[in-house]
Design an enzyme around this catalytic site. Structure first.
Site, PDB file in Angstrom:
ATOM      1  N   ARG A  66      32.334 -15.717 -28.840  1.00 45.34           N
ATOM      2  CA  ARG A  66      32.928 -16.400 -29.987  1.00 45.34           C
ATOM      3  C   ARG A  66      34.154 -17.165 -29.498  1.00 45.34           C
ATOM      4  O   ARG A  66      34.841 -16.711 -28.559  1.00 45.34           O
ATOM      5  CB  ARG A  66      33.381 -15.387 -31.053  1.00 45.34           C
ATOM      6  CG  ARG A  66      32.241 -14.742 -31.805  1.00 45.34           C
ATOM      7  CD  ARG A  66      31.607 -15.720 -32.803  1.00 45.34           C
ATOM      8  NE  ARG A  66      30.571 -15.112 -33.599  1.00 45.34           N
ATOM      9  CZ  ARG A  66      29.255 -15.189 -33.341  1.00 45.34           C
ATOM     10  NH1 ARG A  66      28.824 -15.833 -32.284  1.00 45.34           N
ATOM     11  NH2 ARG A  66      28.382 -14.639 -34.143  1.00 45.34           N
ATOM     12  N   GLU A  94      35.154 -24.131 -34.985  1.00 47.08           N
ATOM     13  CA  GLU A  94      33.907 -24.928 -34.954  1.00 47.08           C
ATOM     14  C   GLU A  94      33.646 -25.612 -36.292  1.00 47.08           C
ATOM     15  O   GLU A  94      33.933 -25.018 -37.325  1.00 47.08           O
ATOM     16  CB  GLU A  94      32.719 -24.009 -34.656  1.00 47.08           C
ATOM     17  CG  GLU A  94      32.781 -23.384 -33.304  1.00 47.08           C
ATOM     18  CD  GLU A  94      31.670 -22.361 -33.094  1.00 47.08           C
ATOM     19  OE1 GLU A  94      30.818 -22.199 -33.988  1.00 47.08           O
ATOM     20  OE2 GLU A  94      31.661 -21.741 -32.047  1.00 47.08           O
ATOM     21  N   HIS A 128      27.532 -24.477 -29.938  1.00 48.63           N
ATOM     22  CA  HIS A 128      27.170 -23.137 -30.433  1.00 48.63           C
ATOM     23  C   HIS A 128      25.650 -23.057 -30.632  1.00 48.63           C
ATOM     24  O   HIS A 128      25.167 -22.844 -31.754  1.00 48.63           O
ATOM     25  CB  HIS A 128      27.901 -22.796 -31.736  1.00 48.63           C
ATOM     26  CG  HIS A 128      27.872 -21.315 -32.055  1.00 48.63           C
ATOM     27  ND1 HIS A 128      28.822 -20.697 -32.828  1.00 48.63           N
ATOM     28  CD2 HIS A 128      26.997 -20.346 -31.709  1.00 48.63           C
ATOM     29  CE1 HIS A 128      28.531 -19.405 -32.941  1.00 48.63           C
ATOM     30  NE2 HIS A 128      27.409 -19.163 -32.272  1.00 48.63           N
TER      31      HIS A 128
HETATM   32  O1  LIG Z   1      26.311 -16.867 -32.510  1.00 51.14           O
HETATM   33  C1  LIG Z   1      25.219 -16.487 -32.702  1.00 51.14           C
HETATM   34  C2  LIG Z   1      24.880 -15.152 -33.082  1.00 51.14           C
HETATM   35  O2  LIG Z   1      25.789 -14.341 -33.358  1.00 51.14           O
HETATM   36  O3  LIG Z   1      23.678 -14.853 -33.160  1.00 51.14           O
END
Ligand SMILES: O=CC(=O)O
Length: 307
Positions: A226, A255, A273
């Site tokens: 993250r 983001e 992401h």
């Molecule tokens: O970021 C993506 C997830 O947590 O699956």
């Protein structure tokens, strides 16, 4: 189950939405009203959707939150526990893709794959050879968080001949990798540091200036966790001042905003992401969300419970 209301607070993935609509009464913010709010017994969320106290409190009949993500940092778990609301996520099915992306980013940073692509496209190759890059195979790899994804990264990096070390809350001696109880020691002994832990209060900004400096000017950070795992302004200044060698970043602190300065840095490879975003994996994640919801409403054990 057609009468059970399921709320999707914002669009997630077409296949998931279609399948939910076949099985349940699917709501979104545009068709939810005071009359039907009491029929909503489930929320389907994702890594981009916040399920906060306000949303939870606004749905008096909410029984389950099923997130289309492995991470559940956007869900107020304490509130869910307090109100006996179940929570599920989508572990395992995405580990391969996320680990593949992590290794891909490491290769892209060290071997300057994106820079080389631009070099060819912009006609520079005709004028001079591309400068030498840096080898990935055999580099000392450090992994922050040796869970499912961290272990999948370790397995791949080991196949590249990289010695593996890790930092996590507790030692996983069965892994056979070297354990560092302190992330600073891990960073000092790593050349490529992968961030793959869960985001929580303890891991917020776990990669700070000290960790970045411990990696040093030849070090590389890969973040597929993250954005909040890394102190982003520190990362950007270390990259631009050459105190850190490079970074491969799939996740950002705010983001989809990305710091302007990062956009101009050749030693950073940026990704939107999207580490788990393949058709195959998104279908498997959607199926797991559906199976968890169906299990819940059939009073069967949840497949992948968080709460
Ligand atoms: O970021 C993506 C997830 O947590 O699956």
């Amino acid at each position: 189950m057609e009468s059970i209301g399921v709320l999707m607070p914002s669009p997630i993935y077409g296949y998931l939405e279609q399948e939910l609509a076949k099985r349940f009464k699917l709501f979104n913010p545009s068709n939810i009203s005071e009359e039907n709010v009491n029929s909503i017994r489930a929320v389907v969320s994702s890594a981009k959707i916040s399920v906060d106290t306000q949303l939870i409190e606004s749905l008096p009949k909410l029984e389950i939150v099923s997130t289309f993500s492995v991470g559940y940092d956007k869900i107020d778990l304490a509130k869910c526990r307090e109100k006996n609301i179940r929570v599920t996520n989508t572990p395992d099915v995405l580990s391969d893709d996320v680990a593949d992306t992590a290794i891909g980013l490491a290769l892209a940073v060290l071997r300057k794959i994106c820079v080389g692509d631009q070099y060819v496209r912009n006609g520079h190759w005709i004028k001079s050879d591309f400068p030498l890059t840096t080898k990935f195979s055999g580099k000392a790899v450090g992994i922050v968080g040796l869970g499912r994804i961290g272990s999948a990264i370790a397995k791949r990096a080991a196949a590249f001949g990289c010695p593996i070390s890790y930092h996590s809350r507790s030692e996983k001696s069965e892994s056979g990798y070297k354990y560092y109880p302190n992330i600073l020691d891990l960073a000092s002994n790593s050349e490529v540091l992968f961030v793959a832990c869960t985001l929580n209060k303890e891991t917020y900004h776990i990669v700070n200036r000290q960790v970045i400096d411990a990696l040093g000017p030849k070090g590389v950070i890969i973040n597929i966790g993250r954005g909040q795992h890394i102190d982003q302004p520190e990362l950007v200044s270390a990259l631009s001042e050459g105190r850190l060698g490079g970074a491969g970043v799939d996740v950002f602190e705010n983001e989809p905003e990305v710091p302007e300065q990062l956009l101009g840095l050749e030693n950073a490879v940026l990704s939107p992401h999207a580490a788990s975003d393949t058709v195959e994996t998104c279908n498997a994640m959607a199926d797991l969300v559906l199976s968890n919801l169906e299990a819940h409403f059939l009073n069967k054990p949840l497949l992948t419970p968080v709460v």
